[in-house]
Motif scaffolding. Structure first.
Motif, PDB file in Angstrom:
ATOM      1  N   LEU A  10      52.900  41.798  30.544  1.00 18.11           N
ATOM      2  CA  LEU A  10      51.931  41.033  31.334  1.00 18.11           C
ATOM      3  C   LEU A  10      50.648  40.824  30.533  1.00 18.11           C
ATOM      4  N   GLY A  11      50.208  41.881  29.859  1.00 16.71           N
ATOM      5  CA  GLY A  11      49.000  41.761  29.040  1.00 16.71           C
ATOM      6  C   GLY A  11      49.160  40.726  27.937  1.00 16.71           C
ATOM      7  N   LEU A  12      50.309  40.733  27.290  1.00 14.00           N
ATOM      8  CA  LEU A  12      50.574  39.738  26.247  1.00 14.00           C
ATOM      9  C   LEU A  12      50.541  38.319  26.812  1.00 14.00           C
ATOM     10  N   SER A  13      51.008  38.176  28.044  1.00 15.79           N
ATOM     11  CA  SER A  13      51.145  36.824  28.611  1.00 15.79           C
ATOM     12  C   SER A  13      49.796  36.172  28.902  1.00 15.79           C
ATOM     13  N   VAL A  14      48.749  36.949  28.988  1.00 14.17           N
ATOM     14  CA  VAL A  14      47.427  36.376  29.290  1.00 14.17           C
ATOM     15  C   VAL A  14      46.425  36.653  28.161  1.00 14.17           C
ATOM     16  N   TRP A  15      46.913  37.179  27.060  1.00 11.73           N
ATOM     17  CA  TRP A  15      46.050  37.481  25.911  1.00 11.73           C
ATOM     18  C   TRP A  15      45.860  36.230  25.045  1.00 11.73           C
ATOM     19  N   PRO A  16      44.638  35.979  24.541  1.00 11.42           N
ATOM     20  CA  PRO A  16      43.416  36.762  24.722  1.00 11.42           C
ATOM     21  C   PRO A  16      42.475  36.209  25.794  1.00 11.42           C
ATOM     22  N   GLN A  17      42.857  35.087  26.432  1.00 13.08           N
ATOM     23  CA  GLN A  17      41.918  34.438  27.356  1.00 13.08           C
ATOM     24  C   GLN A  17      41.437  35.382  28.458  1.00 13.08           C
ATOM     25  N   HIS A  18      42.361  36.153  28.997  1.00 11.04           N
ATOM     26  CA  HIS A  18      42.022  37.074  30.081  1.00 11.04           C
ATOM     27  C   HIS A  18      41.007  38.117  29.613  1.00 11.04           C
ATOM     28  N   TYR A  19      41.218  38.607  28.403  1.00 12.73           N
ATOM     29  CA  TYR A  19      40.304  39.611  27.861  1.00 12.73           C
ATOM     30  C   TYR A  19      38.949  38.982  27.504  1.00 12.73           C
ATOM     31  N   ASP A  20      39.001  37.796  26.929  1.00  9.25           N
ATOM     32  CA  ASP A  20      37.780  37.172  26.417  1.00  9.25           C
ATOM     33  C   ASP A  20      36.768  36.868  27.507  1.00  9.25           C
ATOM     34  N   VAL A  21      37.236  36.673  28.729  1.00  8.36           N
ATOM     35  CA  VAL A  21      36.291  36.374  29.802  1.00  8.36           C
ATOM     36  C   VAL A  21      35.564  37.639  30.274  1.00  8.36           C
ATOM     37  N   GLY A  22      36.080  38.807  29.882  1.00  7.35           N
ATOM     38  CA  GLY A  22      35.365  40.042  30.209  1.00  7.35           C
ATOM     39  C   GLY A  22      36.161  41.090  30.950  1.00  7.35           C
ATOM     40  N   TRP A  23      37.417  40.797  31.256  1.00  8.31           N
ATOM     41  CA  TRP A  23      38.232  41.799  31.957  1.00  8.31           C
ATOM     42  C   TRP A  23      38.612  42.944  31.027  1.00  8.31           C
ATOM     43  N   HIS A  24      38.746  44.138  31.569  1.00  8.27           N
ATOM     44  CA  HIS A  24      39.263  45.312  30.864  1.00  8.27           C
ATOM     45  C   HIS A  24      40.760  45.339  31.126  1.00  8.27           C
ATOM     46  N   ASP A  25      41.530  44.784  30.198  1.00  9.34           N
ATOM     47  CA  ASP A  25      42.945  44.534  30.509  1.00  9.34           C
ATOM     48  C   ASP A  25      43.765  45.819  30.666  1.00  9.34           C
ATOM     49  N   THR A  26      43.273  46.924  30.145  1.00  7.66           N
ATOM     50  CA  THR A  26      43.964  48.196  30.369  1.00  7.66           C
ATOM     51  C   THR A  26      44.161  48.464  31.859  1.00  7.66           C
ATOM     52  N   SER A  27      43.120  48.244  32.625  1.00  3.92           N
ATOM     53  CA  SER A  27      43.200  48.541  34.058  1.00  3.92           C
ATOM     54  C   SER A  27      43.656  47.348  34.884  1.00  3.92           C
ATOM     55  N   THR A  28      43.318  46.129  34.446  1.00  2.00           N
ATOM     56  CA  THR A  28      43.749  44.967  35.245  1.00  2.00           C
ATOM     57  C   THR A  28      45.268  44.838  35.239  1.00  2.00           C
ATOM     58  N   THR A  29      45.889  45.147  34.109  1.00  2.00           N
ATOM     59  CA  THR A  29      47.358  45.133  34.071  1.00  2.00           C
ATOM     60  C   THR A  29      47.919  46.494  34.481  1.00  2.00           C
ATOM     61  N   GLY A  30      47.103  47.528  34.319  1.00  2.00           N
ATOM     62  CA  GLY A  30      47.582  48.884  34.550  1.00  2.00           C
ATOM     63  C   GLY A  30      47.943  49.167  35.990  1.00  2.00           C
ATOM     64  N   SER A  31      47.236  48.547  36.931  1.00  2.00           N
ATOM     65  CA  SER A  31      47.590  48.799  38.333  1.00  2.00           C
ATOM     66  C   SER A  31      48.971  48.236  38.622  1.00  2.00           C
ATOM     67  N   ILE A  32      49.317  47.140  37.969  1.00  2.00           N
ATOM     68  CA  ILE A  32      50.642  46.542  38.168  1.00  2.00           C
ATOM     69  C   ILE A  32      51.709  47.407  37.487  1.00  2.00           C
ATOM     70  N   GLY A  33      51.391  47.914  36.304  1.00  2.00           N
ATOM     71  CA  GLY A  33      52.307  48.852  35.645  1.00  2.00           C
ATOM     72  C   GLY A  33      52.542  50.087  36.492  1.00  2.00           C
ATOM     73  N   ALA A  34      51.474  50.618  37.086  1.00  2.00           N
ATOM     74  CA  ALA A  34      51.610  51.801  37.936  1.00  2.00           C
ATOM     75  C   ALA A  34      52.450  51.497  39.164  1.00  2.00           C
ATOM     76  N   ALA A  35      52.271  50.322  39.737  1.00  2.00           N
ATOM     77  CA  ALA A  35      53.071  49.949  40.914  1.00  2.00           C
ATOM     78  C   ALA A  35      54.552  49.873  40.564  1.00  2.00           C
ATOM     79  N   VAL A  36      54.856  49.294  39.416  1.00  2.00           N
ATOM     80  CA  VAL A  36      56.250  49.197  38.984  1.00  2.00           C
ATOM     81  C   VAL A  36      56.827  50.601  38.764  1.00  2.00           C
ATOM     82  N   ALA A  37      56.068  51.455  38.080  1.00  2.00           N
ATOM     83  CA  ALA A  37      56.565  52.796  37.762  1.00  2.00           C
ATOM     84  C   ALA A  37      56.801  53.619  39.030  1.00  2.00           C
TER      85      ALA A  37
END
Lengths: 466, 466
Positions: free
Chosen positions: A141-168
């Motif tokens: 998921l992080g790769l799919s929105v990189w780097p635009q998602h990060y460049d706007v100011g999001w901390h992608d570790t946690s923005t994608t991480g909640s979805i990773g945690a939900a899957v796990a």
């Protein structure tokens, strides 16, 4: 169909699908994180967060805060995930997926371990399978929105991480495909983490809160709470709302074909990864200069040439706290030159404000050069006598091309864990986490971490379960 | 400086600053919300959320779930805020600030009431002052990013609501300006709510989760947890990350000069507000048609001409659940024509899937016209005998120009609350909430809501505190 595609893959994923290197990478990721989550408790953030929440909002104790693990200090799974999430990231010492700068383990492991302890009866294979499912989900998921998602100011570790945690967690709970889709949806609608908070306690809060958010998504979905079957790809869903670019289906097409966890790396220094080459360069400069009989107090100026991203993320010139120092390449170079190392001890408030460190920091000039790679740096120091010592770091230690060895990773773990658990228990914790894949019940892991009266901890035990 | 500007204003705000209309609007907002939070408990979402969280993650009981308020079913402040937040919004019957489509009370009141009960000793003036501070904060912030922030897909009620809740709880806790800035920062970094989840349980989850997020921000900041003093305006802070437009300083310049709460409106129908004019039109068509001796089963086609936003937000043609029906102008027109009213009873799964309703819904054709205002609609029905009955709604009931009367608001409250509390206790609850500004301790409010064995509730009492 991206949400369904992800859920279908995760539900069908089996331990037998993993090659040995994938399993090894998962275990390394987990124990590297566990060391951070134990050692990180020496920072103030996890203890403040625990005291502000657990006495008031903690339910029946089922799950361990790794640094505090013993029978009388377990807490509920939500709070354990929150505190371990904070502690595992607060030193900026955890793992990094370089292509996205995501630190993948913290969110997923914090949520998963807390739920595995709570539910009980989860064996090592099941645990690793759920863990890898969550990590692959967040990284694709992080790769799919990189780097635009990060460049706007999001901390992608946690923005994608909640979805990773939900899957796990959904995988661990055995949810079916549509139910996991609902869980992903609930995680999607909680977007945690912005870069403005780097250098403060809130950066590590992101990981703890995202872990909680993913966990609650799985638990609510399991209970029949509805969200959407297209939480990721819908017009007003996650991908389009948080990024101007997406190719999520293309990335998900590679699930199970290319394993992102094989690209996970482990930090030698507890700070922003983009300043690591400069630190290694400074350490090398010190070594060379001392070999020439030079005195570091005779430095008159320092030059560093680095990848541009270094100043974007770690450009703080005048850090005032240990946490801010983790985002100052100037501080990193100064301590590398002065101490010849960069460990948690060089990122305390006292060292960051030390007058010798501050004076040397002010002599550091950093220029950016797009032809310098992110794992590369040039550092040179000019001394009073006119000597110029220069070092070029081609592939920084800890990078994919120059990873920490198993022995170095063990040293890192013991160094962190022994600060809190003492040397003997740190060794036991290392044995436990490196053996996690073979456990018949992962919830027994807390037994290896029992703390007996550790005065170094700032946490007020008496207050915990009042 | 926007974060500091907001915190400075909120810290200095006093009850004496309010005009009588501002106080009246606050009290109306609160009791209208309380009715929703009690009546909304008849939906499944709040009970599912409670069962999935409270038995496992609930701390010492201090705060009331309004629909369940009695001594044995209090829970901790985090869970109370979560569940009241969900229950108060799940019927889409709460208040609306029309300029931003924000439903301002839910997030702020859910967090604030839970903390006021927990802390105790908060009088009515203090409570209203903190409440108004939070509501003004979220609405000014909402205006500053409208409509770009909304148009990309965010649910601005909850994205701004966590910040409003942080301001309100910080005010109640008596935090100073820099500490409130830290609290705002922690709220900023948790962005909850996307429009993809409209029509599902997760829409109301947004409000509960945002209330929790704002509350945790205030509690962590009070304990010394750091975030940023510029969480709103920094380059990688809230405003720039979540919106392509901002004029937050300009909006904050009007804090205390123009009161947004005076523009708050109250819904006559429990569904998306943009479909209200069409519903009122349909109800008027029914009334006229019945007056002419026509039979509603003889309708052959229905035409509605509406503002374009109506189809953007409530354009579902084939809703399958009660919650989806709340976002279908086609369903709204059908039930207006068939029942002559639009109450929670017309937004159940059974009515949404009823064959007569479905058949009439399929006869409804909606066209958009930018010259039709959002509080306006034209509805006409053609009957078998060739009669065409048309109604034009100029300013829909519940709009600023045609608000519900106090008597109508009381009828709405009693109608909702009596479903759960019974008629007598609903009256008591109405007295309590309309008198909230005069209470010497707001935590006594739960005493007015005590439920004794109400079999209508789906909630499993025995399971709550196990």
């Amino acid at each position: 169909m991206a949400t369904q595609q992800l859920a279908t893959w995760a539900v069908n994923l089996q331990y037998a699908n993993f090659t040995a290197p994938v399993i090894a990478a998962a275990v390394t990721s987990l124990y590297n994180w566990a060391g951070c989550a134990i050692g990180g408790y020496q920072q103030t953030a996890p203890g403040i967060a625990l005291n502000a929440t657990s006495p008031h909002f903690g339910g029946p104790p089922t799950s361990s805060i790794l640094a505090l693990a013993n029978d009388s200090t377990q807490t509920d799974a939500q709070i354990a995930a929150f505190i371990n999430g904070i502690a595992g990231h607060v030193d900026d010492y955890d793992d990094t997926h370089l292509a996205t700068i995501i630190h993948p383990t913290g969110t997923v492991a914090s949520a998963l371990l807390a739920v595995a302890e709570w539910k009980g009866g989860v064996n090592g294979s099941e645990f690793l399978t759920a863990f890898i499912a969550g990590v692959e989900a967040e990284l694709k998921l992080g790769l799919s929105v990189w780097p635009q998602h990060y460049d706007v100011g999001w901390h992608d570790t946690s923005t994608t991480g909640s979805i990773g945690a939900a899957v796990a967690v959904s995988k661990l709970l055995g949810l079916d495909v549509p139910t996991m889709q609902q869980a992903i949806g609930i995680a999607c609608t909680q977007v945690i983490g912005m870069q403005e908070f780097f250098g403060s306690d809130t950066k590590s809060f992101h990981i703890g809160r995202a872990a909680q958010g993913g966990m609650i998504g799985a638990l609510l979905a399991q209970s029949g709470f509805t969200s959407s079957l297209q939480g990721l790809e819908a017009q007003f869903g996650w991908v389009h709302v948080v990024s101007t670019r997406e190719n999520v289906t293309a990335e998900f097409d590679t699930l199970g074909q290319s394993w992102e966890i094989l690209s996970n790396t482990f930090k030698p220094y507890p700070c922003g990864i983009v300043m690591h080459p400069s630190i290694e360069g400074a350490i090398e400069v010190q070594s060379t200069a001392l070999g020439k009989g030079l005195n570091m107090s005779d430095i008159t100026s320092v030059q560093a040439r680095v990848n541009p991203e270094t100043l974007v993320l770690t450009g703080q010139t005048d850090p005032e706290t240990g946490l801010e120092g983790k985002f100052s390449v100037y501080h990193g170079i100064a301590i590398g030159l002065l101490f010849g190392e960069a460990t948690p001890s060089q990122f305390t408030d006292a060292i960051v404000t030390n007058s010798t460190v501050v004076a040397l920091r002010k002599l550091v000039n950093v220029t950016t050069d797009a032809s310098v790679r992110e794992d590369e740096a040039y550092v040179s120091a000019l001394f009073k006598d006119g000597t110029n010592v220069t070092q070029h770091i081609d592939h920084v230690i800890g990078s994919l091309d120059n990873p920490l060895s198993e022995a170095q990773l063990k040293t890192k773990f013991i160094g962190q864990a022994s600060l809190v658990l003492g040397e003997a228990r740190a060794e036991k914790a290392y044995e436990a986490f490196t053996n996690i894949g073979n456990m018949s019940d992962v919830s027994t892991i807390a037994q290896f971490l029992i703390v007996v009266g550790n005065s170094a901890l700032q946490y007020d035990y008496a207050n915990l379960r009042s």
